[in-house]
Design a protein around this motif. Structure first.
Motif, mmCIF file in Angstrom:
data_model
loop_
_atom_site.group_PDB
_atom_site.id
_atom_site.type_symbol
_atom_site.label_atom_id
_atom_site.label_comp_id
_atom_site.label_asym_id
_atom_site.label_seq_id
_atom_site.Cartn_x
_atom_site.Cartn_y
_atom_site.Cartn_z
ATOM 1 N N ALA A 1 0.839 -1.200 0.000
ATOM 2 C CA ALA A 1 0.000 0.000 0.000
ATOM 3 C C ALA A 1 0.875 1.251 0.000
ATOM 4 O O ALA A 1 0.606 2.214 -0.719
ATOM 5 C CB ALA A 1 -0.933 -0.001 1.210
ATOM 6 N N LYS A 2 1.936 1.228 0.790
ATOM 7 C CA LYS A 2 2.837 2.386 0.842
ATOM 8 C C LYS A 2 3.571 2.572 -0.488
ATOM 9 O O LYS A 2 3.724 3.690 -0.980
ATOM 10 C CB LYS A 2 3.834 2.226 1.989
ATOM 11 N N LYS A 3 4.014 1.468 -1.103
ATOM 12 C CA LYS A 3 4.661 1.555 -2.415
ATOM 13 C C LYS A 3 3.683 2.064 -3.467
ATOM 14 O O LYS A 3 4.042 2.853 -4.344
ATOM 15 C CB LYS A 3 5.210 0.191 -2.839
ATOM 16 N N PHE A 4 2.426 1.619 -3.394
ATOM 17 C CA PHE A 4 1.395 2.074 -4.331
ATOM 18 C C PHE A 4 1.144 3.573 -4.162
ATOM 19 O O PHE A 4 1.029 4.307 -5.151
ATOM 20 C CB PHE A 4 0.100 1.278 -4.125
ATOM 21 N N LEU A 5 1.065 4.033 -2.913
ATOM 22 C CA LEU A 5 0.880 5.449 -2.634
ATOM 23 C C LEU A 5 1.994 6.278 -3.260
ATOM 24 O O LEU A 5 1.744 7.301 -3.910
ATOM 25 C CB LEU A 5 0.840 5.694 -1.122
#
Length: 105
Positions: A66-70
């Protein structure tokens, strides 16, 4: 040198995209929930004035993904705005959400 080349070859991923998936699914609303171990993103298509909307797709991510996607989405929005100008953010009235009956203890 050949060891580095070998590592690059091992990291390549062949990604397939079938015709139906390539068409995509339209979404104009996303609802994000999370727990300790996952983020759940529901993509919804809402029609103006319609009292009902349907989840079209649900994506479940680990917190790390999720953090990488953000970060990836933020980077892409920044590049888009540099090329095409600022994306206007229009104020929308709050949307009352109802996901069925509420739980009882």
């Amino acid at each position: 040198m050949s060891e580095k080349k070998n590592q690059n070859q091992q990291q390549q991923i062949n990604i397939e995209l079938d015709e139906k998936t390539a068409e995509g699914i339209y979404s104009n609303l996303a609802i994000i929930n999370h727990s300790v171990s996952e983020f759940v993103v529901d993509f919804i298509s809402m029609m103006p004035g319609a009292p009902k909307a349907k989840v079209k797709s649900r994506i479940v991510l680990t917190p790390q993904h999720a953090k990488k996607f953000l970060k990836a989405l933020s980077d892409n929005v920044n590049r888009f705005e540099k090329a095409h100008g600022t994306i206007k953010d229009y104020e929308q009235p709050p949307i009352p959400m109802n996901f069925g009956p509420t739980g009882e203890a």
